[in-house]
Design an enzyme around this catalytic site. Sequence first.
Site, PDB file in Angstrom:
ATOM      1  N   GLY A 166       0.773  -1.236   0.000  1.00 32.37           N
ATOM      2  CA  GLY A 166       0.000   0.000   0.000  1.00 32.37           C
ATOM      3  C   GLY A 166       0.803   1.284   0.000  1.00 32.37           C
ATOM      4  O   GLY A 166       0.293   2.338   0.398  1.00 32.37           O
TER       5      GLY A 166
ATOM      6  N   ASN B  43       1.716   3.095  -2.577  1.00 34.72           N
ATOM      7  CA  ASN B  43       1.091   4.069  -3.484  1.00 34.72           C
ATOM      8  C   ASN B  43      -0.156   4.674  -2.844  1.00 34.72           C
ATOM      9  O   ASN B  43      -0.397   5.872  -2.961  1.00 34.72           O
ATOM     10  CB  ASN B  43       0.741   3.407  -4.819  1.00 34.72           C
ATOM     11  CG  ASN B  43       1.936   3.324  -5.735  1.00 34.72           C
ATOM     12  OD1 ASN B  43       2.327   4.309  -6.344  1.00 34.72           O
ATOM     13  ND2 ASN B  43       2.556   2.152  -5.804  1.00 34.72           N
TER      14      ASN B  43
ATOM     15  N   LYS C  25      -8.326 -13.525 -11.115  1.00 33.26           N
ATOM     16  CA  LYS C  25      -9.455 -12.617 -11.390  1.00 33.26           C
ATOM     17  C   LYS C  25     -10.473 -12.729 -10.263  1.00 33.26           C
ATOM     18  O   LYS C  25     -10.291 -13.538  -9.351  1.00 33.26           O
ATOM     19  CB  LYS C  25     -10.084 -12.950 -12.749  1.00 33.26           C
ATOM     20  CG  LYS C  25     -10.668 -14.343 -12.826  1.00 33.26           C
ATOM     21  CD  LYS C  25     -11.328 -14.586 -14.175  1.00 33.26           C
ATOM     22  CE  LYS C  25     -11.991 -15.946 -14.206  1.00 33.26           C
ATOM     23  NZ  LYS C  25     -12.751 -16.207 -15.424  1.00 33.26           N
TER      24      LYS C  25
ATOM     25  N   MET D 247      -3.667  -7.337  -7.683  1.00 35.14           N
ATOM     26  CA  MET D 247      -3.041  -8.420  -8.442  1.00 35.14           C
ATOM     27  C   MET D 247      -4.046  -9.291  -9.202  1.00 35.14           C
ATOM     28  O   MET D 247      -3.807 -10.475  -9.419  1.00 35.14           O
ATOM     29  CB  MET D 247      -2.181  -9.283  -7.503  1.00 35.14           C
ATOM     30  CG  MET D 247      -1.077  -8.513  -6.798  1.00 35.14           C
ATOM     31  SD  MET D 247       0.009  -7.628  -7.952  1.00 35.14           S
ATOM     32  CE  MET D 247       0.923  -9.019  -8.615  1.00 35.14           C
ATOM     33  N   ARG D 248      -5.158  -8.698  -9.599  1.00 39.99           N
ATOM     34  CA  ARG D 248      -6.151  -9.449 -10.369  1.00 39.99           C
ATOM     35  C   ARG D 248      -6.585  -8.661 -11.592  1.00 39.99           C
ATOM     36  O   ARG D 248      -6.594  -7.430 -11.558  1.00 39.99           O
ATOM     37  CB  ARG D 248      -7.383  -9.753  -9.507  1.00 39.99           C
ATOM     38  CG  ARG D 248      -7.076 -10.771  -8.448  1.00 39.99           C
ATOM     39  CD  ARG D 248      -8.182 -10.890  -7.432  1.00 39.99           C
ATOM     40  NE  ARG D 248      -7.689 -11.669  -6.310  1.00 39.99           N
ATOM     41  CZ  ARG D 248      -7.759 -12.999  -6.236  1.00 39.99           C
ATOM     42  NH1 ARG D 248      -8.369 -13.678  -7.181  1.00 39.99           N
ATOM     43  NH2 ARG D 248      -7.252 -13.630  -5.206  1.00 39.99           N
TER      44      ARG D 248
ATOM     45  N   ASN E 223      -4.560   2.515 -13.429  1.00 38.07           N
ATOM     46  CA  ASN E 223      -3.607   1.610 -12.770  1.00 38.07           C
ATOM     47  C   ASN E 223      -2.214   2.208 -12.889  1.00 38.07           C
ATOM     48  O   ASN E 223      -1.958   3.029 -13.774  1.00 38.07           O
ATOM     49  CB  ASN E 223      -3.648   0.254 -13.487  1.00 38.07           C
ATOM     50  CG  ASN E 223      -2.710  -0.761 -12.853  1.00 38.07           C
ATOM     51  OD1 ASN E 223      -2.625  -0.873 -11.620  1.00 38.07           O
ATOM     52  ND2 ASN E 223      -1.976  -1.491 -13.670  1.00 38.07           N
TER      53      ASN E 223
ATOM     54  N   HIS F 204       1.764   0.863 -13.307  1.00 35.48           N
ATOM     55  CA  HIS F 204       2.535  -0.343 -13.643  1.00 35.48           C
ATOM     56  C   HIS F 204       4.024  -0.013 -13.565  1.00 35.48           C
ATOM     57  O   HIS F 204       4.457   1.019 -14.099  1.00 35.48           O
ATOM     58  CB  HIS F 204       2.161  -0.806 -15.059  1.00 35.48           C
ATOM     59  CG  HIS F 204       2.901  -2.035 -15.463  1.00 35.48           C
ATOM     60  ND1 HIS F 204       2.556  -3.291 -14.996  1.00 35.48           N
ATOM     61  CD2 HIS F 204       3.993  -2.211 -16.245  1.00 35.48           C
ATOM     62  CE1 HIS F 204       3.404  -4.178 -15.490  1.00 35.48           C
ATOM     63  NE2 HIS F 204       4.279  -3.553 -16.250  1.00 35.48           N
TER      64      HIS F 204
HETATM   65  C1  GRF Z   1       3.545  -1.015  -7.478  1.00 27.21           C
HETATM   66  O1  GRF Z   1       4.898  -1.176  -7.778  1.00 27.21           O
HETATM   67  C2  GRF Z   1       2.714  -0.928  -8.726  1.00 27.21           C
HETATM   68  O2  GRF Z   1       3.408  -0.464  -9.821  1.00 27.21           O
HETATM   69  C3  GRF Z   1       2.305  -2.357  -8.982  1.00 27.21           C
HETATM   70  O3  GRF Z   1       2.140  -2.895  -7.700  1.00 27.21           O
HETATM   71  C4  GRF Z   1       2.986  -2.227  -6.773  1.00 27.21           C
HETATM   72  C5  GRF Z   1       2.150  -1.859  -5.579  1.00 27.21           C
HETATM   73  O4  GRF Z   1       2.925  -1.432  -4.508  1.00 27.21           O
HETATM   74  N1  GRF Z   1       1.128  -2.400  -9.818  1.00 27.21           N
HETATM   75  P1  GRF Z   1       2.247  -0.801  -3.232  1.00 27.21           P
HETATM   76  O5  GRF Z   1       1.320  -1.843  -2.652  1.00 27.21           O
HETATM   77  O6  GRF Z   1       1.527   0.443  -3.649  1.00 27.21           O
HETATM   78  O7  GRF Z   1       3.386  -0.520  -2.302  1.00 27.21           O
END
Ligand code: GRF
Length: 203
Positions: free
Chosen positions: A17, A19, A70, A97-98, A114, A116
């Site tokens: 978490g 982000n 999914k 992750m889905r 999203n 990435h």
């Molecule tokens: C990030 O690196 C993002 O790019 C990817 O999953 C990771 C999530 O990290 N899709 P966090 O849970 O926000 O630390």
Amino acid sequence: MSAERKVRLGVIGSGKGSNFVAIAQACREGNLSAEVAVVLSDVAEAGILKHAAGFGLAARFIDPGKFRTKLDESAEAAYVAALREARVDLVVLAGFMRILKGTFLAAFPGRVINIHPALLPSFPGLASWKQALDHGVKMTGCTVHWVDQGIDTGRIIAQQAVPIVEGDTAETVHERIQQVERVLYPQTIGELIRKGAVKASAA
Ligand code: GRF
């Protein structure tokens, strides 16, 4: 006339978490003119849910059902219902992750983004920082994109490059990318709101 309200974000993640924390902090500090309305996770013990509780935000684990990559049909309906109930204007995937499919995306058309950890369209899918390192690329990065039914195939909104340097490991590359993500994601959401690409629906 109804009072103008802030764009309401629904953040969904499976992991630690970081982000989400960057986005929630930007909202709290007034650097992002939005509010986190709800945080959802498919992992009961996910760090993102603990961080959300720390911010005093509504946070829920919703069982993803029987599939690994999914949501099953009833889980998808439960995610959509929770986001609607929270009157979410923008769905922000942050380490979810889905793969999201038709019904979910149809419920929030043009309103799911999203982040990435690679410069798409290079290295979609899992562990993209490791894919980049293994290929010997000298520059990787991160991408914020609209979500469509493919895997990391939606139209690109913003990107930032991150160098790969001598002696890097998968872990050091990932950490360098994540540091950039934590700036790029809140900034990009702010730009979408400023440009009117994402709007608060009438209160
Ligand atoms: C990030 O690196 C993002 O790019 C990817 O999953 C990771 C999530 O990290 N899709 P966090 O849970 O926000 O630390």
